[in-house]
Motif scaffolding. Structure first.
Motif, PDB file in Angstrom:
ATOM      1  N   GLU A  96     -46.166 -50.985  26.615  1.00  0.00           N
ATOM      2  CA  GLU A  96     -46.350 -49.708  25.924  1.00  0.00           C
ATOM      3  C   GLU A  96     -45.176 -48.769  26.182  1.00  0.00           C
ATOM      4  OE1 GLU A  96     -50.099 -48.351  27.355  1.00  0.00           O
ATOM      5  OE2 GLU A  96     -51.271 -49.592  25.979  1.00  0.00           O
ATOM      6  N   LYS A  97     -44.668 -48.768  27.417  1.00  0.00           N
ATOM      7  CA  LYS A  97     -43.528 -47.903  27.742  1.00  0.00           C
ATOM      8  C   LYS A  97     -42.284 -48.317  26.961  1.00  0.00           C
ATOM      9  CE  LYS A  97     -44.882 -46.447  32.409  1.00  0.00           C
ATOM     10  NZ  LYS A  97     -44.514 -46.496  33.858  1.00  0.00           N
ATOM     11  N   ILE A  98     -42.065 -49.620  26.840  1.00  0.00           N
ATOM     12  CA  ILE A  98     -40.906 -50.099  26.088  1.00  0.00           C
ATOM     13  C   ILE A  98     -41.042 -49.727  24.613  1.00  0.00           C
ATOM     14  CG2 ILE A  98     -39.688 -52.160  25.301  1.00  0.00           C
ATOM     15  CD1 ILE A  98     -40.339 -53.431  28.001  1.00  0.00           C
ATOM     16  N   VAL A  99     -42.242 -49.967  24.050  1.00  0.00           N
ATOM     17  CA  VAL A  99     -42.469 -49.646  22.640  1.00  0.00           C
ATOM     18  C   VAL A  99     -42.254 -48.153  22.386  1.00  0.00           C
ATOM     19  CG1 VAL A  99     -44.264 -49.473  20.858  1.00  0.00           C
ATOM     20  CG2 VAL A  99     -44.011 -51.585  22.171  1.00  0.00           C
ATOM     21  N   ASN A 100     -42.817 -47.315  23.242  1.00  0.00           N
ATOM     22  CA  ASN A 100     -42.661 -45.866  23.070  1.00  0.00           C
ATOM     23  C   ASN A 100     -41.211 -45.436  23.237  1.00  0.00           C
ATOM     24  OD1 ASN A 100     -45.418 -45.568  22.638  1.00  0.00           O
ATOM     25  ND2 ASN A 100     -45.861 -45.132  24.796  1.00  0.00           N
TER      26      ASN A 100
ATOM     27  N   ALA B   2     -36.111 -43.639  20.684  1.00  0.00           N
ATOM     28  CA  ALA B   2     -34.659 -43.810  20.561  1.00  0.00           C
ATOM     29  C   ALA B   2     -34.253 -44.151  19.125  1.00  0.00           C
ATOM     30  CB  ALA B   2     -34.194 -44.907  21.514  1.00  0.00           C
ATOM     31  N   VAL B   3     -35.027 -44.998  18.472  1.00  0.00           N
ATOM     32  CA  VAL B   3     -34.704 -45.389  17.101  1.00  0.00           C
ATOM     33  C   VAL B   3     -34.820 -44.196  16.162  1.00  0.00           C
ATOM     34  CG1 VAL B   3     -35.534 -46.744  15.132  1.00  0.00           C
ATOM     35  CG2 VAL B   3     -35.251 -47.832  17.362  1.00  0.00           C
ATOM     36  N   ARG B   4     -35.885 -43.392  16.327  1.00  0.00           N
ATOM     37  CA  ARG B   4     -36.054 -42.229  15.463  1.00  0.00           C
ATOM     38  C   ARG B   4     -34.952 -41.207  15.684  1.00  0.00           C
ATOM     39  NH1 ARG B   4     -42.374 -42.236  17.100  1.00  0.00           N
ATOM     40  NH2 ARG B   4     -43.037 -43.924  15.690  1.00  0.00           N
TER      41      ARG B   4
ATOM     42  N   GLU C  29     -33.793 -54.813  38.563  1.00  0.00           N
ATOM     43  CA  GLU C  29     -32.381 -54.983  38.237  1.00  0.00           C
ATOM     44  C   GLU C  29     -31.971 -54.086  37.071  1.00  0.00           C
ATOM     45  OE1 GLU C  29     -31.120 -59.103  37.928  1.00  0.00           O
ATOM     46  OE2 GLU C  29     -32.913 -59.706  39.027  1.00  0.00           O
ATOM     47  N   ALA C  30     -32.956 -53.663  36.281  1.00  0.00           N
ATOM     48  CA  ALA C  30     -32.688 -52.760  35.168  1.00  0.00           C
ATOM     49  C   ALA C  30     -33.829 -51.755  35.095  1.00  0.00           C
ATOM     50  CB  ALA C  30     -32.574 -53.533  33.856  1.00  0.00           C
ATOM     51  N   CYS C  31     -33.552 -50.572  34.556  1.00  0.00           N
ATOM     52  CA  CYS C  31     -34.600 -49.573  34.371  1.00  0.00           C
ATOM     53  C   CYS C  31     -35.030 -49.557  32.909  1.00  0.00           C
ATOM     54  CB  CYS C  31     -34.099 -48.195  34.800  1.00  0.00           C
ATOM     55  SG  CYS C  31     -32.766 -47.532  33.757  1.00  0.00           S
ATOM     56  N   LEU C  32     -36.093 -48.820  32.629  1.00  0.00           N
ATOM     57  CA  LEU C  32     -36.619 -48.750  31.271  1.00  0.00           C
ATOM     58  C   LEU C  32     -35.550 -48.271  30.286  1.00  0.00           C
ATOM     59  CD1 LEU C  32     -38.999 -48.889  29.279  1.00  0.00           C
ATOM     60  CD2 LEU C  32     -39.570 -46.549  29.952  1.00  0.00           C
ATOM     61  N   GLN C  33     -34.750 -47.297  30.682  1.00  0.00           N
ATOM     62  CA  GLN C  33     -33.729 -46.773  29.794  1.00  0.00           C
ATOM     63  C   GLN C  33     -32.681 -47.830  29.460  1.00  0.00           C
ATOM     64  OE1 GLN C  33     -34.073 -43.885  28.306  1.00  0.00           O
ATOM     65  NE2 GLN C  33     -32.303 -44.419  27.046  1.00  0.00           N
TER      66      GLN C  33
ATOM     67  N   VAL D 157     -34.291 -50.016  26.740  1.00  0.00           N
ATOM     68  CA  VAL D 157     -34.315 -49.293  25.464  1.00  0.00           C
ATOM     69  C   VAL D 157     -32.906 -49.221  24.870  1.00  0.00           C
ATOM     70  CG1 VAL D 157     -34.705 -47.045  24.393  1.00  0.00           C
ATOM     71  CG2 VAL D 157     -36.370 -47.963  26.028  1.00  0.00           C
ATOM     72  N   HIS D 158     -31.919 -48.856  25.691  1.00  0.00           N
ATOM     73  CA  HIS D 158     -30.538 -48.748  25.210  1.00  0.00           C
ATOM     74  C   HIS D 158     -30.037 -50.083  24.680  1.00  0.00           C
ATOM     75  CE1 HIS D 158     -26.358 -47.443  25.004  1.00  0.00           C
ATOM     76  NE2 HIS D 158     -26.026 -48.554  25.666  1.00  0.00           N
ATOM     77  N   HIS D 159     -30.309 -51.156  25.404  1.00  0.00           N
ATOM     78  CA  HIS D 159     -29.862 -52.483  24.972  1.00  0.00           C
ATOM     79  C   HIS D 159     -30.505 -52.855  23.635  1.00  0.00           C
ATOM     80  CE1 HIS D 159     -28.656 -56.719  25.328  1.00  0.00           C
ATOM     81  NE2 HIS D 159     -29.887 -57.005  24.910  1.00  0.00           N
ATOM     82  N   THR D 160     -31.813 -52.616  23.513  1.00  0.00           N
ATOM     83  CA  THR D 160     -32.534 -52.971  22.288  1.00  0.00           C
ATOM     84  C   THR D 160     -31.976 -52.224  21.082  1.00  0.00           C
ATOM     85  OG1 THR D 160     -34.555 -53.398  23.538  1.00  0.00           O
ATOM     86  CG2 THR D 160     -34.797 -53.011  21.183  1.00  0.00           C
ATOM     87  N   VAL D 161     -31.795 -50.930  21.229  1.00  0.00           N
ATOM     88  CA  VAL D 161     -31.296 -50.120  20.117  1.00  0.00           C
ATOM     89  C   VAL D 161     -29.850 -50.499  19.788  1.00  0.00           C
ATOM     90  CG1 VAL D 161     -30.795 -47.776  19.340  1.00  0.00           C
ATOM     91  CG2 VAL D 161     -32.872 -48.233  20.652  1.00  0.00           C
ATOM     92  N   ARG D 162     -29.050 -50.790  20.807  1.00  0.00           N
ATOM     93  CA  ARG D 162     -27.656 -51.181  20.559  1.00  0.00           C
ATOM     94  C   ARG D 162     -27.582 -52.491  19.770  1.00  0.00           C
ATOM     95  NH1 ARG D 162     -24.375 -54.516  23.196  1.00  0.00           N
ATOM     96  NH2 ARG D 162     -25.715 -54.615  25.040  1.00  0.00           N
TER      97      ARG D 162
END
Length: 323
Positions: A33-37, A42-44, A95-99, A102-107
């Motif tokens: 849920e945190k990743i989806v939110n 970020a996408v919007r 090893e990675a945080c939520l941000q 999110v940044h990787h996905t949007v990129r």
């Protein structure tokens, strides 16, 4: 594989794998849920209002399960797939945080917007599409115990029949999505509607029965006899043969033809191997035949169960042989 559709399409981004078991069910749900939110926000912000983000699990034609996040552009009716299944383990390990995720996905999403000619078009699900395309899909109950509470399903002995709906079949590649409880709530699909639609699909497709020697000749290697007493039950028009387990009347007819109780084994979800319990192959040999076929034609992941089933003609009941 990483592909993207046109500007009006949606993009699927895989952010974890269901086989990853170090995270409990509740923690997995919260993390998802945190990743989806996070991705939605970020996408919007990056591309504008009107985008929506959902979670799905895609079932490829080979049976491989690809968990995904669905990013839908304004008015989108189709989508594409981006597989990125390494993200959740590194997020859970620290090893990675939520941000970072999110940044990787949007990129990745932004980069792929520039190569829309590589589109892998997938239908965006709605209620009518789901009910028109839904079918049963068998899984091993024990191996999927942490996942099954989140999806509608029907139990059959040591297996469970979940629901999947086709979202792409272009003659080259086919894939489906699992129907989960969140999707049913979002689209207003009741359990009865889902079951009735899947039942209608399987009844429409039906089943066929063939001599094993004509379908899997390699399954008879080393046997002196047997081609006439071993049969393969398959679903027609792309349906899974294992689905016949949900229809006792089919085995009642088969038992009548074979003159008594029936043994059956599953080399995969695609078919059942059946034989007469009275004068056919013993359960141990039947299991060996199913294992042989699985090792040649399929992958270990496609093996649903090591059990042999028995249909008791007198009791009109399906049971695990020897249990």
């Amino acid at each position: 594989m990483a592909v993207l559709g046109n500007a009006r399409s949606a993009t699927y981004v895989s952010v974890f794998v269901r086989s990853y078991t170090n995270v409990g069910r509740l923690e997995m749900k919260i993390m998802k849920e945190k990743i989806v939110n996070g991705v939605a926000a970020a996408v919007r912000k990056r591309f504008g209002k009107g985008y929506s983000v959902q979670f799905h699990e895609i079932v490829k034609g080979t049976g491989t399960v690809v968990p995904v996040v669905l990013i839908c552009g304004p008015g989108a009716t189709t989508g594409t797939a981006v597989q990125d299944g390494h993200l959740l383990p590194v997020l859970e390990s620290g090893e990675a945080c939520l941000q970072d995720v999110v940044h990787h996905t949007v990129r990745v999403y932004e980069e792929l917007r520039e190569i829309s000619s590589c589109a892998d078009i997938i239908t965006k699900p709605d209620k009518n599409e789901i009910l028109e395309r839904v079918a049963y899909h068998f899984v091993d109950t024990e191996r999927n115990a942490g996942w099954l509470p989140d999806v509608p399903h029907r139990k059959v002995l040591d297996l469970s029949a979940v629901y999947r709906a086709s979202v792409k079949d272009d003659g080259i590649e086919a894939c489906s999505i699992f129907v989960d409880r969140a999707m049913c709530a979002r689209l207003g699909i009741s359990g009865d509607e889902l079951k009735d639609a899947a039942d209608s699909d399987m009844e429409f497709r039906g089943f066929s029965c063939w001599p094993l020697s004509s379908v899997f000749p390699e399954g008879l290697d080393g046997m002196d006899d047997g081609p006439g007493c071993l049969w393969v039950v398959r679903g027609c028009s792309g349906g899974d043969g294992a689905t016949a387990l949900l229809y006792p009347y089919y085995f009642s007819r088969l038992a009548r033809r074979l003159g008594g109780d029936v043994y059956m084994a599953l080399p995969s979800r695609h078919e059942l191997i059946v034989t007469s319990a009275k004068d056919g192959v013993a359960p141990e040999e039947l299991r060996s035949i199913a294992d042989r076929i699985n090792s040649i034609r399929y992958t270990p992941e496609e093996m649903l169960t090591q059990n042999v089933y028995r249909y008791d003609r007198e009791k009109k009941r399906l049971e695990i042989a020897g249990a």
